[in-house]
Design an enzyme around this catalytic site. Structure first.
Site, PDB file in Angstrom:
ATOM      1  N   ARG A 169       3.247  -7.884  13.965  1.00  0.00           N
ATOM      2  CA  ARG A 169       2.415  -6.792  13.318  1.00  0.00           C
ATOM      3  C   ARG A 169       1.187  -7.155  12.549  1.00  0.00           C
ATOM      4  O   ARG A 169       0.171  -6.712  12.344  1.00  0.00           O
ATOM      5  CB  ARG A 169       3.372  -6.165  12.113  1.00  0.00           C
ATOM      6  CG  ARG A 169       4.134  -5.242  13.119  1.00  0.00           C
ATOM      7  CD  ARG A 169       5.561  -4.963  12.169  1.00  0.00           C
ATOM      8  NE  ARG A 169       5.105  -4.106  11.055  1.00  0.00           N
ATOM      9  CZ  ARG A 169       6.063  -4.008   9.903  1.00  0.00           C
ATOM     10  NH1 ARG A 169       6.837  -5.026   9.646  1.00  0.00           N
ATOM     11  NH2 ARG A 169       5.555  -3.291   8.925  1.00  0.00           N
ATOM     12  N   LYS A 206       0.863  -1.420   0.206  1.00  0.00           N
ATOM     13  CA  LYS A 206       0.175  -0.095   0.095  1.00  0.00           C
ATOM     14  C   LYS A 206       0.877   1.318  -0.022  1.00  0.00           C
ATOM     15  O   LYS A 206       0.439   2.321  -0.701  1.00  0.00           O
ATOM     16  CB  LYS A 206      -0.962   0.145   1.156  1.00  0.00           C
ATOM     17  CG  LYS A 206      -0.132   0.025   2.703  1.00  0.00           C
ATOM     18  CD  LYS A 206      -1.555   0.161   3.526  1.00  0.00           C
ATOM     19  CE  LYS A 206      -1.027   0.058   4.981  1.00  0.00           C
ATOM     20  NZ  LYS A 206       0.310  -0.321   5.248  1.00  0.00           N
ATOM     21  N   ARG A 254      14.339  -3.199   8.234  1.00  0.00           N
ATOM     22  CA  ARG A 254      13.928  -2.434   9.548  1.00  0.00           C
ATOM     23  C   ARG A 254      13.669  -3.308  10.468  1.00  0.00           C
ATOM     24  O   ARG A 254      13.598  -4.518  10.120  1.00  0.00           O
ATOM     25  CB  ARG A 254      12.474  -2.084   8.878  1.00  0.00           C
ATOM     26  CG  ARG A 254      12.392  -0.645   8.345  1.00  0.00           C
ATOM     27  CD  ARG A 254      10.986  -0.423   7.567  1.00  0.00           C
ATOM     28  NE  ARG A 254       9.796  -0.639   8.298  1.00  0.00           N
ATOM     29  CZ  ARG A 254       8.423  -0.386   8.303  1.00  0.00           C
ATOM     30  NH1 ARG A 254       8.122   0.278   6.802  1.00  0.00           N
ATOM     31  NH2 ARG A 254       7.505  -0.722   8.838  1.00  0.00           N
ATOM     32  N   ARG A 309      12.339  -7.600   2.457  1.00  0.00           N
ATOM     33  CA  ARG A 309      12.168  -6.010   2.075  1.00  0.00           C
ATOM     34  C   ARG A 309      13.421  -5.316   2.421  1.00  0.00           C
ATOM     35  O   ARG A 309      14.082  -5.377   3.628  1.00  0.00           O
ATOM     36  CB  ARG A 309      10.925  -5.477   2.823  1.00  0.00           C
ATOM     37  CG  ARG A 309      10.862  -4.237   2.701  1.00  0.00           C
ATOM     38  CD  ARG A 309       9.462  -3.678   2.855  1.00  0.00           C
ATOM     39  NE  ARG A 309       9.124  -3.412   4.191  1.00  0.00           N
ATOM     40  CZ  ARG A 309       7.818  -3.119   4.864  1.00  0.00           C
ATOM     41  NH1 ARG A 309       7.010  -2.774   3.763  1.00  0.00           N
ATOM     42  NH2 ARG A 309       7.774  -2.739   6.054  1.00  0.00           N
ATOM     43  N   ARG A 361      -5.374   3.073  11.850  1.00  0.00           N
ATOM     44  CA  ARG A 361      -5.058   1.578  12.248  1.00  0.00           C
ATOM     45  C   ARG A 361      -6.154   1.207  13.458  1.00  0.00           C
ATOM     46  O   ARG A 361      -5.877  -0.171  13.715  1.00  0.00           O
ATOM     47  CB  ARG A 361      -3.707   1.655  12.538  1.00  0.00           C
ATOM     48  CG  ARG A 361      -2.874   1.453  11.396  1.00  0.00           C
ATOM     49  CD  ARG A 361      -1.303   1.584  11.782  1.00  0.00           C
ATOM     50  NE  ARG A 361      -0.436   0.412  11.278  1.00  0.00           N
ATOM     51  CZ  ARG A 361       0.521   0.670  10.528  1.00  0.00           C
ATOM     52  NH1 ARG A 361       0.817   2.346  10.198  1.00  0.00           N
ATOM     53  NH2 ARG A 361       1.307  -0.091  10.070  1.00  0.00           N
TER      54      ARG A 361
HETATM   55  P1  AMP Z   1       4.422   1.471   8.724  1.00  0.00           P
HETATM   56  O1  AMP Z   1       5.700   1.978   8.353  1.00  0.00           O
HETATM   57  O2  AMP Z   1       3.323   2.006   8.471  1.00  0.00           O
HETATM   58  O3  AMP Z   1       4.579  -0.047   8.664  1.00  0.00           O
HETATM   59  O4  AMP Z   1       4.284   1.647  10.323  1.00  0.00           O
HETATM   60  C1  AMP Z   1       5.450   1.223  11.331  1.00  0.00           C
HETATM   61  C2  AMP Z   1       5.146   1.427  12.910  1.00  0.00           C
HETATM   62  O5  AMP Z   1       4.705   2.761  12.941  1.00  0.00           O
HETATM   63  C3  AMP Z   1       3.883   0.485  13.069  1.00  0.00           C
HETATM   64  O6  AMP Z   1       3.978  -0.732  13.177  1.00  0.00           O
HETATM   65  C4  AMP Z   1       3.267   1.310  14.276  1.00  0.00           C
HETATM   66  O7  AMP Z   1       4.267   0.849  15.480  1.00  0.00           O
HETATM   67  C5  AMP Z   1       3.603   2.504  14.157  1.00  0.00           C
HETATM   68  N1  AMP Z   1       2.553   3.237  13.484  1.00  0.00           N
HETATM   69  C6  AMP Z   1       2.532   3.796  12.251  1.00  0.00           C
HETATM   70  N2  AMP Z   1       1.201   4.256  12.018  1.00  0.00           N
HETATM   71  C7  AMP Z   1       0.455   4.054  13.248  1.00  0.00           C
HETATM   72  C8  AMP Z   1      -0.772   4.428  13.492  1.00  0.00           C
HETATM   73  N3  AMP Z   1      -1.781   5.069  12.580  1.00  0.00           N
HETATM   74  N4  AMP Z   1      -1.271   3.921  14.590  1.00  0.00           N
HETATM   75  C9  AMP Z   1      -0.497   3.230  15.702  1.00  0.00           C
HETATM   76  N5  AMP Z   1       0.804   3.105  15.101  1.00  0.00           N
HETATM   77  C10 AMP Z   1       1.475   3.335  14.051  1.00  0.00           C
END
Ligand code: AMP
Length: 215
Positions: free
Chosen positions: A171, A13, A160, A127, A88
């Site tokens: 996750r 996404k 990461r 990744r 989320r």
């Molecule tokens: P992402 O890069 O979108 O996979 O986000 C990495 C991490 O950031 C997630 O696993 C959460 O720990 C935190 N995170 C990002 N966006 C949110 C959100 N909307 N609500 C809560 N945690 C978030």
């Protein structure tokens, strides 16, 4: 136009969201990117968020609502925005609806990227992400140089912390428990949810995503 991207980690996404944002001529905001930059810079927000992120847990809603509010009120977002990973939990979806209404706008479309768990785990463990610009880079290994990096041509590709196997599993658990109910919330509240089959070639998925936003 406000576009919300939903989908499990590894569903593509973020990368597809870049294409959607470019086609609409609006910026894309990713709370994950905002939080990673803050964590690297060691700001209070970043330090608070880092422990949650490293484990693959969600950062508390009030932190996200603050970022959301700031992002939506920025003048460069007046024409619209693509929100990647910003919603989320159900309270975050409610919060976004409230913040959008306060500035006289609304969520126009929710793009839901759907894909099987087995594909996600193998994609995420392979990744590579650029340590300088933080973009995921397809088809390359951690340790290689990201020569095309817009921030530093010496950017090195890293994995990461939250793409390690234990964190990936967490996750996915968190997605099912806390984010899947958001899809039901949008459907129950009149949201325009467009499901996109996220398996297949990049070009195929891109075409489906663009069609869903009328491009
Ligand atoms: P992402 O890069 O979108 O996979 O986000 C990495 C991490 O950031 C997630 O696993 C959460 O720990 C935190 N995170 C990002 N966006 C949110 C959100 N909307 N609500 C809560 N945690 C978030």
């Amino acid at each position: 136009m406000i576009v919300v991207l939903l989908g499990p980690p590894g569903s593509g996404k973020g990368t597809q969201g870049e294409r959607v944002a470019a086609a609409l001529g609006v910026p894309k905001i990713s709370t994950g990117d905002v939080l990673r930059v803050a964590a690297k810079a060691g700001t209070p927000l970043g330090l608070e968020a880092k422990a949650f992120m490293d484990r693959g847990d969600l950062v508390p809603d009030p932190v996200i609502l603050g970022i959301m509010k700031e992002a939506l009120s920025a003048p460069e977002q007046a024409a619209g925005v693509v929100l990647d990973g910003v919603v989320r939990t159900v309270p975050q979806a409610e919060g976004l609806a409230r913040v959008a209404a306060e500035i006289g706008t609304q969520v126009d479309v929710v793009l839901l990227f759907e894909i099987a768990d087995e594909v996600l785990v193998s994609r995420l463990s392979a990744r590579a992400t650029c340590g300088a610009c933080h973009s995921p880079v397809a088809g390359r290994q951690p340790g290689e140089t990201h020569a095309e990096c817009p921030v530093s041509p010496k950017g090195t590709l890293v994995r990461r912390v939250d793409d390690e196997p234990e964190s990936i599993r967490n996750r996915l658990r968190v997605y099912k428990a806390q984010t899947e109910p958001v899809v039901a919330w949008y459907r129950a509240n009149g949201g325009n949810v467009q499901a996109i089959d996220a398996a297949g070639s990049f070009a195929d998925v891109e075409a489906r995503a663009l069609r869903a936003v009328g491009r």
